[in-house]
Design a protein around this motif. Sequence first.
Motif, PDB file in Angstrom:
ATOM      1  N   GLU A 171      -8.740   1.507   5.540  1.00 26.59           N
ATOM      2  CA  GLU A 171      -9.899   1.510   6.452  1.00 26.59           C
ATOM      3  C   GLU A 171      -9.483   1.184   7.897  1.00 26.59           C
ATOM      4  O   GLU A 171      -8.507   0.475   8.117  1.00 26.59           O
ATOM      5  N   ASP A 172     -10.269   1.728   8.852  1.00 29.88           N
ATOM      6  CA  ASP A 172      -9.940   1.609  10.275  1.00 29.88           C
ATOM      7  C   ASP A 172      -9.721   0.166  10.727  1.00 29.88           C
ATOM      8  O   ASP A 172      -8.805  -0.120  11.490  1.00 29.88           O
ATOM      9  N   LEU A 173     -10.590  -0.704  10.256  1.00 28.67           N
ATOM     10  CA  LEU A 173     -10.498  -2.100  10.699  1.00 28.67           C
ATOM     11  C   LEU A 173      -9.100  -2.659  10.423  1.00 28.67           C
ATOM     12  O   LEU A 173      -8.555  -3.432  11.209  1.00 28.67           O
ATOM     13  N   VAL A 174      -8.523  -2.254   9.286  1.00 31.46           N
ATOM     14  CA  VAL A 174      -7.189  -2.733   8.904  1.00 31.46           C
ATOM     15  C   VAL A 174      -6.106  -1.962   9.649  1.00 31.46           C
ATOM     16  O   VAL A 174      -5.257  -2.548  10.323  1.00 31.46           O
ATOM     17  N   ILE A 175      -6.144  -0.643   9.568  1.00 27.66           N
ATOM     18  CA  ILE A 175      -5.052   0.169  10.123  1.00 27.66           C
ATOM     19  C   ILE A 175      -4.965   0.036  11.642  1.00 27.66           C
ATOM     20  O   ILE A 175      -3.890   0.071  12.227  1.00 27.66           O
TER      21      ILE A 175
ATOM     22  N   ILE B  46       0.858  -1.192   0.000  1.00 28.92           N
ATOM     23  CA  ILE B  46       0.000   0.000   0.000  1.00 28.92           C
ATOM     24  C   ILE B  46       0.900   1.250   0.000  1.00 28.92           C
ATOM     25  O   ILE B  46       1.827   1.337   0.808  1.00 28.92           O
ATOM     26  N   PRO B  47       0.671   2.210  -0.901  1.00 30.74           N
ATOM     27  CA  PRO B  47       1.456   3.444  -0.877  1.00 30.74           C
ATOM     28  C   PRO B  47       1.298   4.133   0.487  1.00 30.74           C
ATOM     29  O   PRO B  47       0.196   4.145   1.050  1.00 30.74           O
ATOM     30  N   ASN B  48       2.398   4.710   0.998  1.00 31.95           N
ATOM     31  CA  ASN B  48       2.419   5.249   2.370  1.00 31.95           C
ATOM     32  C   ASN B  48       1.253   6.157   2.730  1.00 31.95           C
ATOM     33  O   ASN B  48       0.759   6.129   3.834  1.00 31.95           O
TER      34      ASN B  48
ATOM     35  N   ALA C 174       3.484  -4.626   7.680  1.00 32.24           N
ATOM     36  CA  ALA C 174       3.017  -5.596   6.686  1.00 32.24           C
ATOM     37  C   ALA C 174       2.131  -4.951   5.626  1.00 32.24           C
ATOM     38  O   ALA C 174       1.696  -5.608   4.685  1.00 32.24           O
ATOM     39  N   LEU C 175       1.870  -3.643   5.784  1.00 29.43           N
ATOM     40  CA  LEU C 175       0.914  -2.991   4.883  1.00 29.43           C
ATOM     41  C   LEU C 175       1.583  -2.050   3.882  1.00 29.43           C
ATOM     42  O   LEU C 175       1.278  -2.084   2.686  1.00 29.43           O
ATOM     43  N   PHE C 176       2.499  -1.203   4.357  1.00 23.76           N
ATOM     44  CA  PHE C 176       2.961  -0.096   3.526  1.00 23.76           C
ATOM     45  C   PHE C 176       4.264  -0.375   2.791  1.00 23.76           C
ATOM     46  O   PHE C 176       5.201  -0.915   3.357  1.00 23.76           O
ATOM     47  N   GLY C 177       4.288   0.068   1.541  1.00 22.87           N
ATOM     48  CA  GLY C 177       5.429  -0.248   0.684  1.00 22.87           C
ATOM     49  C   GLY C 177       6.108   0.969   0.086  1.00 22.87           C
ATOM     50  O   GLY C 177       6.546   0.932  -1.055  1.00 22.87           O
ATOM     51  N   GLY C 178       6.191   2.066   0.860  1.00 20.49           N
ATOM     52  CA  GLY C 178       6.894   3.248   0.345  1.00 20.49           C
ATOM     53  C   GLY C 178       5.960   4.190  -0.390  1.00 20.49           C
ATOM     54  O   GLY C 178       4.751   3.965  -0.466  1.00 20.49           O
TER      55      GLY C 178
ATOM     56  N   PHE D   2       4.800 -12.794  -7.742  1.00 16.44           N
ATOM     57  CA  PHE D   2       4.413 -11.676  -6.873  1.00 16.44           C
ATOM     58  C   PHE D   2       2.907 -11.493  -6.848  1.00 16.44           C
ATOM     59  O   PHE D   2       2.244 -11.566  -7.896  1.00 16.44           O
ATOM     60  N   GLU D   3       2.395 -11.127  -5.672  1.00 19.64           N
ATOM     61  CA  GLU D   3       1.082 -10.483  -5.613  1.00 19.64           C
ATOM     62  C   GLU D   3       1.349  -8.977  -5.557  1.00 19.64           C
ATOM     63  O   GLU D   3       2.381  -8.555  -5.028  1.00 19.64           O
ATOM     64  N   HIS D   4       0.455  -8.179  -6.097  1.00 12.77           N
ATOM     65  CA  HIS D   4       0.673  -6.726  -6.067  1.00 12.77           C
ATOM     66  C   HIS D   4      -0.643  -5.975  -6.144  1.00 12.77           C
ATOM     67  O   HIS D   4      -1.707  -6.560  -6.382  1.00 12.77           O
ATOM     68  N   ALA D   5      -0.544  -4.637  -5.978  1.00 10.91           N
ATOM     69  CA  ALA D   5      -1.743  -3.803  -6.031  1.00 10.91           C
ATOM     70  C   ALA D   5      -2.330  -3.842  -7.444  1.00 10.91           C
ATOM     71  O   ALA D   5      -1.595  -3.953  -8.429  1.00 10.91           O
ATOM     72  N   PHE D   6      -3.658  -3.740  -7.527  1.00 11.59           N
ATOM     73  CA  PHE D   6      -4.345  -3.912  -8.815  1.00 11.59           C
ATOM     74  C   PHE D   6      -3.950  -2.852  -9.853  1.00 11.59           C
ATOM     75  O   PHE D   6      -4.059  -3.077 -11.048  1.00 11.59           O
ATOM     76  N   ASN D   7      -3.451  -1.705  -9.375  1.00 15.30           N
ATOM     77  CA  ASN D   7      -3.123  -0.621 -10.319  1.00 15.30           C
ATOM     78  C   ASN D   7      -1.618  -0.447 -10.529  1.00 15.30           C
ATOM     79  O   ASN D   7      -1.176   0.607 -10.957  1.00 15.30           O
ATOM     80  N   LYS D   8      -0.847  -1.525 -10.239  1.00 11.40           N
ATOM     81  CA  LYS D   8       0.604  -1.382 -10.333  1.00 11.40           C
ATOM     82  C   LYS D   8       1.240  -2.357 -11.333  1.00 11.40           C
ATOM     83  O   LYS D   8       2.469  -2.453 -11.407  1.00 11.40           O
TER      84      LYS D   8
END
Length: 281
Positions: free
Chosen positions: A199-203, A192-194, A210-214, A240-246
Amino acid sequence: MPKYREILKINEQYALDNKKEDSGVKLLLMHFSKMDSADLLLSMDEEMPDKLYQDFLYGVDRYIAKNIPVQHIIGYQDFYGYSFKVNSDVLIPRFETEELLGNILLIYGDIFEAEKIDVVDIGTGSGCLAITLDLEDSNMNVTATDISKEALKVAKQNNKKLGSNVNFLLGDMLEPLKGMKFDILVSNPPYIPNKEFVEDLVIDNEPSLALFGGVDGLDFYRKIIKNAESILNERYIIAFEHAFNKAKELRKIIKKHLKDVEIIQKKDLQGKDRMTFIIKK
Ligand code: GLN
């Protein structure tokens, strides 16, 4: 006491009214009643025992009012048919990641003959990818790394509980793997971009590590791709798995650093670009 059906219905509606998933409520009931969904169906017109009712309502309150993931309340998440222990030290395994795993099992036989395959999972978290590969395919000899000591503790517990035989190493990305060689590298790194909204449930409940990738979410792919060939054999697969827009940007990074490779990009079941496979034959 009211019947299962009534209690379930009221609480499913309570979830929906609070923008939570009704399926979460059902999972809680299955957990506290120790019934699977078939048994639960058969009990729908019975009265719910008082103790179960109290436990269930306490769980529902934690899920809906306290914003705690169902998986943290019940303590596990199913992944590819296996039950993985999870807590706030690891990412909760996602459905998309099961697809990455399924695709690896599907394609690797085209590249390697039935021989021993050395596999490494970078940033293993709960261990879901590494452990499942080890369990599903007896040809695979699996190693996994993670920078978080706490995450590795969970992964090792899962390894023991599920009877797999993964070798876990503590360290950043490829660092602990110096001098080792693998045929398959798999990773679902934090992507996830920094500054992106989460969403709150995740953050509030899953580790930021484990979430943010720069800034653009691709830092870990760059790190891995730049150094991957130092720990890979002549023929290899990187998955790799990756973000849908990357997908496009990832392809560019791969082209810049890896020569003579085939790149296969796949969508997940929701039709989103989600997986990239790099194959060197
Ligand atoms: N590899 C683990 C998973 O796929 C952890 C991923 C992560 O922490 N980003 O669930």
